[in-house]
Design a protein around this motif. Structure first.
Motif, PDB file in Angstrom:
ATOM      1  N   ARG A  35      31.519  40.096  39.630  1.00 63.02           N
ATOM      2  CA  ARG A  35      31.624  40.396  41.300  1.00 63.02           C
ATOM      3  C   ARG A  35      32.513  39.764  42.053  1.00 63.02           C
ATOM      4  NH1 ARG A  35      27.397  43.910  42.178  1.00 63.02           N
ATOM      5  NH2 ARG A  35      27.278  43.246  44.387  1.00 63.02           N
ATOM      6  N   ALA A  36      32.717  40.285  43.050  1.00 65.03           N
ATOM      7  CA  ALA A  36      33.362  39.515  44.250  1.00 65.03           C
ATOM      8  C   ALA A  36      32.867  39.523  45.585  1.00 65.03           C
ATOM      9  CB  ALA A  36      34.760  40.202  44.222  1.00 65.03           C
ATOM     10  N   ARG A  37      32.706  38.062  45.895  1.00 60.36           N
ATOM     11  CA  ARG A  37      31.958  37.978  47.112  1.00 60.36           C
ATOM     12  C   ARG A  37      32.906  38.483  48.475  1.00 60.36           C
ATOM     13  NH1 ARG A  37      29.866  33.352  44.088  1.00 60.36           N
ATOM     14  NH2 ARG A  37      31.943  32.284  44.673  1.00 60.36           N
ATOM     15  N   LYS A  38      34.183  38.374  48.452  1.00 60.11           N
ATOM     16  CA  LYS A  38      34.811  38.416  49.455  1.00 60.11           C
ATOM     17  C   LYS A  38      35.755  39.562  49.098  1.00 60.11           C
ATOM     18  CE  LYS A  38      35.592  33.760  51.801  1.00 60.11           C
ATOM     19  NZ  LYS A  38      34.038  33.303  50.913  1.00 60.11           N
ATOM     20  N   GLU A  39      36.910  39.656  48.320  1.00 55.76           N
ATOM     21  CA  GLU A  39      37.730  40.941  48.192  1.00 55.76           C
ATOM     22  C   GLU A  39      38.113  41.002  46.820  1.00 55.76           C
ATOM     23  OE1 GLU A  39      41.153  41.449  50.709  1.00 55.76           O
ATOM     24  OE2 GLU A  39      40.266  40.065  52.472  1.00 55.76           O
ATOM     25  N   VAL A  40      38.458  42.120  46.263  1.00 54.11           N
ATOM     26  CA  VAL A  40      39.114  42.486  45.095  1.00 54.11           C
ATOM     27  C   VAL A  40      40.768  43.003  45.669  1.00 54.11           C
ATOM     28  CG1 VAL A  40      39.314  44.128  43.363  1.00 54.11           C
ATOM     29  CG2 VAL A  40      37.232  43.590  43.997  1.00 54.11           C
ATOM     30  N   ASP A  89      46.964  49.607  55.059  1.00 48.85           N
ATOM     31  CA  ASP A  89      47.830  49.527  56.137  1.00 48.85           C
ATOM     32  C   ASP A  89      48.843  48.339  55.952  1.00 48.85           C
ATOM     33  OD1 ASP A  89      46.261  47.014  55.889  1.00 48.85           O
ATOM     34  OD2 ASP A  89      44.719  47.735  57.394  1.00 48.85           O
ATOM     35  N   ASP A  90      49.268  47.653  57.296  1.00 46.21           N
ATOM     36  CA  ASP A  90      50.246  46.858  57.158  1.00 46.21           C
ATOM     37  C   ASP A  90      49.533  45.189  56.876  1.00 46.21           C
ATOM     38  OD1 ASP A  90      49.245  46.066  59.599  1.00 46.21           O
ATOM     39  OD2 ASP A  90      50.513  46.634  60.673  1.00 46.21           O
ATOM     40  N   LYS A  91      48.443  45.162  56.633  1.00 44.03           N
ATOM     41  CA  LYS A  91      47.654  44.147  55.937  1.00 44.03           C
ATOM     42  C   LYS A  91      47.273  44.287  54.590  1.00 44.03           C
ATOM     43  CE  LYS A  91      47.494  41.605  59.780  1.00 44.03           C
ATOM     44  NZ  LYS A  91      48.333  42.652  60.671  1.00 44.03           N
ATOM     45  N   LEU A  92      47.795  45.514  54.108  1.00 45.68           N
ATOM     46  CA  LEU A  92      47.716  45.640  52.611  1.00 45.68           C
ATOM     47  C   LEU A  92      46.316  46.208  52.314  1.00 45.68           C
ATOM     48  CD1 LEU A  92      50.250  43.300  51.096  1.00 45.68           C
ATOM     49  CD2 LEU A  92      50.777  45.376  52.164  1.00 45.68           C
ATOM     50  N   ARG A  93      45.372  46.434  53.142  1.00 42.09           N
ATOM     51  CA  ARG A  93      44.052  47.016  52.978  1.00 42.09           C
ATOM     52  C   ARG A  93      44.185  48.262  52.604  1.00 42.09           C
ATOM     53  NH1 ARG A  93      42.343  43.854  58.296  1.00 42.09           N
ATOM     54  NH2 ARG A  93      43.735  45.646  59.182  1.00 42.09           N
ATOM     55  N   VAL A  94      43.254  48.764  51.692  1.00 43.61           N
ATOM     56  CA  VAL A  94      43.158  50.067  51.365  1.00 43.61           C
ATOM     57  C   VAL A  94      42.334  50.972  52.209  1.00 43.61           C
ATOM     58  CG1 VAL A  94      42.480  51.861  49.645  1.00 43.61           C
ATOM     59  CG2 VAL A  94      43.498  49.487  48.820  1.00 43.61           C
ATOM     60  N   ARG A 153      31.072  51.587  50.544  1.00 45.10           N
ATOM     61  CA  ARG A 153      32.292  51.737  50.027  1.00 45.10           C
ATOM     62  C   ARG A 153      33.207  50.385  50.129  1.00 45.10           C
ATOM     63  NH1 ARG A 153      35.015  57.019  52.585  1.00 45.10           N
ATOM     64  NH2 ARG A 153      34.411  56.226  54.587  1.00 45.10           N
ATOM     65  N   ARG A 154      32.377  49.401  50.019  1.00 47.62           N
ATOM     66  CA  ARG A 154      32.617  47.982  49.825  1.00 47.62           C
ATOM     67  C   ARG A 154      33.024  47.633  48.550  1.00 47.62           C
ATOM     68  NH1 ARG A 154      30.674  42.883  49.075  1.00 47.62           N
ATOM     69  NH2 ARG A 154      31.940  41.320  49.886  1.00 47.62           N
ATOM     70  N   ALA A 155      34.394  46.880  48.276  1.00 43.69           N
ATOM     71  CA  ALA A 155      34.755  46.740  46.781  1.00 43.69           C
ATOM     72  C   ALA A 155      33.813  45.412  46.506  1.00 43.69           C
ATOM     73  CB  ALA A 155      36.096  46.546  46.677  1.00 43.69           C
ATOM     74  N   VAL A 156      32.977  45.208  45.508  1.00 42.20           N
ATOM     75  CA  VAL A 156      32.258  44.320  45.017  1.00 42.20           C
ATOM     76  C   VAL A 156      32.410  43.652  43.686  1.00 42.20           C
ATOM     77  CG1 VAL A 156      30.600  45.093  46.801  1.00 42.20           C
ATOM     78  CG2 VAL A 156      30.379  45.864  44.505  1.00 42.20           C
ATOM     79  N   SER A 172      37.186  45.355  51.651  1.00 41.25           N
ATOM     80  CA  SER A 172      37.091  44.360  50.548  1.00 41.25           C
ATOM     81  C   SER A 172      38.195  44.867  49.717  1.00 41.25           C
ATOM     82  CB  SER A 172      36.000  44.243  50.295  1.00 41.25           C
ATOM     83  OG  SER A 172      34.904  43.430  51.330  1.00 41.25           O
ATOM     84  N   LEU A 173      39.106  45.468  49.782  1.00 38.35           N
ATOM     85  CA  LEU A 173      40.216  45.885  48.897  1.00 38.35           C
ATOM     86  C   LEU A 173      41.467  46.059  49.106  1.00 38.35           C
ATOM     87  CD1 LEU A 173      40.598  46.666  45.600  1.00 38.35           C
ATOM     88  CD2 LEU A 173      40.179  49.392  46.371  1.00 38.35           C
ATOM     89  N   ARG A 174      42.565  45.130  48.629  1.00 40.64           N
ATOM     90  CA  ARG A 174      43.828  45.291  49.020  1.00 40.64           C
ATOM     91  C   ARG A 174      44.782  45.655  47.767  1.00 40.64           C
ATOM     92  NH1 ARG A 174      44.543  41.382  54.058  1.00 40.64           N
ATOM     93  NH2 ARG A 174      42.280  40.481  54.460  1.00 40.64           N
ATOM     94  N   VAL A 175      45.806  46.187  47.984  1.00 37.76           N
ATOM     95  CA  VAL A 175      46.805  46.127  46.787  1.00 37.76           C
ATOM     96  C   VAL A 175      47.884  45.412  47.410  1.00 37.76           C
ATOM     97  CG1 VAL A 175      48.295  47.637  45.592  1.00 37.76           C
ATOM     98  CG2 VAL A 175      46.035  48.489  46.394  1.00 37.76           C
ATOM     99  N   ILE A 176      48.519  44.383  46.504  1.00 37.69           N
ATOM    100  CA  ILE A 176      49.438  43.512  46.704  1.00 37.69           C
ATOM    101  C   ILE A 176      50.281  43.178  45.643  1.00 37.69           C
ATOM    102  CG2 ILE A 176      50.116  41.019  47.490  1.00 37.69           C
ATOM    103  CD1 ILE A 176      47.342  40.657  48.649  1.00 37.69           C
ATOM    104  N   ASP A 177      51.281  44.338  45.638  1.00 36.52           N
ATOM    105  CA  ASP A 177      52.493  44.549  44.575  1.00 36.52           C
ATOM    106  C   ASP A 177      53.501  45.452  45.205  1.00 36.52           C
ATOM    107  OD1 ASP A 177      51.623  47.199  43.793  1.00 36.52           O
ATOM    108  OD2 ASP A 177      50.230  46.267  42.577  1.00 36.52           O
TER     109      ASP A 177
END
Length: 655
Positions: free
Chosen positions: A298-303, A605-610, A281-284, A615-620
């Motif tokens: 592909r993403a090595r670190k984060e989407v 969460d408060d670091k915007l991690r889903v 369940r890692r965003a790749v 390896s997935l954040r929402v920033i908007d």
């Protein structure tokens, strides 16, 4: 005969002084128009991106352009920014023409479901939701008002368990983005002087209306030099995201300076369709469609999802992150069961009351007129006939009136004049109704001003019908007095709504627009607050000396036909008017709510991690737990700045 039909001439064939002067003028105007249309300032389309990047950012809007630019400041990181749209158009560059970009290819042009308790005076009972499908996102379509909200908004976020999101902590990110051009505010501790986002106090506003508005505010002791400063309450001339008379969208502010970085690629006209997860369940990676072909990177670190309050939840749900029951109904495998699409909040205004105003030198503004509060609309514009006539005109004929041509000349020759500003929207106010927090500076209403000059039927149609979507009955009631007077609207805007909506998927097809249910005015308190706003607007515009004596302002006392069954002027009548003339202010937020693990409705969460994946954040703007008390563009840019900083801190410290 039009001047355009009078033959052709060669600019190079004349050598006398008069011809030389005019030839130079024409060439100057052509050059300045070319500069206005120059898209080379933006990063090019990478076309065929690499197979893998450290970070993939989806959405080049108010937050995404910030995130991609800031991450690419680390030279060892490769960043791909995916955008469904293309470069901004010429019209988007001209501040006053902001409304003409709606319903074009730069706009997702969403249509929420018909409403039962709001938007009743719009075609189909549907508010229109423009969202940017272009570099810069909605910062390329919006009205450029630079409004941060209230200190208590952010302290409220922190009180909900979102560590690091209090006002004192987010202020540095507002300042980090900003270069404030307004001289009187450059020494303010609330504004930045080193950021890439240019803001300046609006000019080119209609007179004497705006000066009278500010005089009325002073008369009531409600003038505030800076509603983004120490206190929000009061009336002011706002700053806007403008530089040298042109729009300053986030693509221009953040991507243009980064276009030479080899570690930043921008993929345009590419629709992201799915986030790819591995077995843990890692965003790749991200699946996308470009030129009809489905591809993956592909993403090595984060989407990072920065696609906005509609598209970010849509993409999460299409990828299996969302409410389990809803996803299973559509046959989408569930990866993380979260309240995605819930908590939808938006600001609403009501386009009433309609105020007739006259300039002091106009014959209607006599001594008797200066004391009246009410007046009939008089000769009414038949908008149904006007619209039919306008349909027969091509764009050139429609926009070729002498006043507009003079404004275009002034704009092209000096980047000044009417087209360089936002008209009466420059004036803005924040007000406490009796329902507001009694503890002080936490207004529950914002006021936007609209002035339509006498006889300007075309702009009224453009704004009222084509942009907002008002039907003929509403248009006749709101703008019917234009044949004999200028019309002023002091629109009460609900900035802390209690009514909550939701976004769901229509199908598994990414090209299908999601179902948007704003649930406007479902809570009676929202209606009551707007009614109080109408009452204040009536007193402000017709009972102050500045408006009465200065503009002979009087409120139109012709009832809206659909509300005529209520006693005109009663609370019941104004409630009916609110439900009919209400519309969105284009500020949807909250659909991927930020909150602590103890909050069952939180998505990030408060670091915007889903939650539930890695390896997935929402920033908007979708992460806002509660909507801010004002326009949302500046807060969304702040979220982009803070989100990018949290990513940098995580990965650099990890290294």
């Amino acid at each position: 005969m039009s001047i355009l039909d009078m033959g052709t001439c060669s600019l190079a064939s004349h050598t006398d002084a008069g011809s030389a002067i005019f030839t130079h003028l024409v060439r100057t105007l052509m050059t300045t128009q070319c500069l206005l249309a120059d898209t080379s300032i933006y990063p090019p389309d990478v076309g065929d991106p690499s197979k893998e990047y450290d970070f993939i950012v989806v959405g080049a809007g108010s937050a995404g352009a910030v995130v991609a630019s800031r991450l690419s400041e680390v030279p060892d990181w490769n960043v791909l920014l995916i955008e469904a749209g293309k470069d901004p158009s010429v019209a988007s560059e001209v501040p006053f023409l902001f409304f003409t970009t709606q319903n074009t290819e730069e706009d997702w042009a969403y249509r929420p479901v018909p409403q039962e308790k709001a938007c009743l005076g719009l075609f189909g009972k549907q508010c229109r939701w423009p969202r940017g499908k272009v570099l810069g996102g909605s910062s390329t379509l919006n009205a450029m008002l630079y409004v941060r909200g209230n200190k208590k908004d952010y302290d409220g976020w922190a009180a909900l368990g979102n560590e690091g999101w209090g006002y004192e902590e987010v202020l540095k990110y507002f300042k980090k983005s900003q270069y404030i051009e307004t001289p009187s505010k450059q020494s303010s501790p609330y504004h930045g002087k080193d950021g890439p986002l240019n803001t300046v106090r609006f000019g080119a506003y209609p007179e004497p209306e705006v000066s009278s508005i500010m005089a009325a505010a002073r008369e009531l002791g409600m003038e505030n030099e800076d509603t983004n400063g120490e206190e929000q309450l009061g009336f002011t001339i706002l700053e806007g995201t403008i530089k040298n008379g042109q729009r300053m969208n986030t693509a221009k502010a953040f991507l243009s300076p980064a276009k030479g970085r080899k570690n930043l690629h921008v993929l345009k006209a590419a629709l992201a369709t799915k986030i790819i997860f591995d077995d843990e369940r890692r965003a790749v990676g991200v699946e996308y469609v470009k030129d009809g072909e489905t591809l993956m990177v592909r993403a090595r670190k984060e989407v990072v999802l920065s696609a906005g309050s509609v598209n970010s939840p849509q993409l999460l749900m299409l990828s299996g992150v969302g409410p389990k029951e809803h996803l299973e109904e559509l046959g989408i495998p569930v990866i993380s069961d979260l309240k995605v699409g819930f908590n939808l909040q938006d600001h609403m205004f009501t386009f009433n009351p309609a105020i007739k105003v006259y300039h002091p030198d106009e014959k209607e503004c006599d001594s008797e007129a200066k004391t009246r509060q009410w007046c009939p609309s008089g000769i009414k514009v038949p908008f149904a006939h006007v619209v039919e006539a306008m349909k027969k005109l091509g764009p050139e004929a429609r926009y070729s009136n002498p006043k507009l041509m003079q404004s275009a000349f002034e704009y092209l020759s000096s980047r000044g004049g009417m087209l360089s500003g936002m008209g009466s929207l420059a004036a803005n106010g924040f007000y406490n109704t009796k329902y507001a927090d009694p503890a002080g500076d936490y207004p529950d209403l914002q006021f936007h001003f609209w002035v339509v000059p006498k006889g300007d039927i075309g702009p009224a149609v453009q704004i009222g019908m084509e942009t907002i979507g008002f039907n003929f009955e509403t248009m006749d009631n709101v703008f019917g007095a234009l044949e004999e007077s200028h019309v002023l609207i002091m629109a009460p805007t609900l900035i802390r709504p209690k009514s909550i909506g939701r976004i769901t998927l229509k199908s598994k097809d990414p090209k299908d627009a999601p179902i948007i249910e704003p649930n406007y005015l479902a809570e009676q308190r929202d209606v009551d607050t707007l009614v109080e706003g109408i009452k204040f607007a009536l007193n402000f515009t017709t009972r102050t000396k500045a408006m009465g004596e200065g503009l002979c302002a009087c409120a139109v006392n012709d009832p809206l036909p659909s509300c005529a069954h209520e006693g005109f002027g009663s609370d019941a009548y104004w409630e009916c008017v609110v439900r009919y003339t209400s519309s969105t202010v284009y500020h949807p937020v909250g659909t991927a709510k930020m909150g602590p693990s103890s909050d069952p409705d939180s998505v990030v969460d408060d670091k915007l991690r889903v939650r539930g994946v890695s390896s997935l954040r929402v920033i908007d703007a979708s992460v806002m737990p509660n909507i801010v008390s004002g326009n949302t563009n500046a807060p969304t840019i702040m979220i982009g700045e803070k989100g990018a900083d949290m990513i940098r801190e995580h990965w650099i410290n990890k290294i």
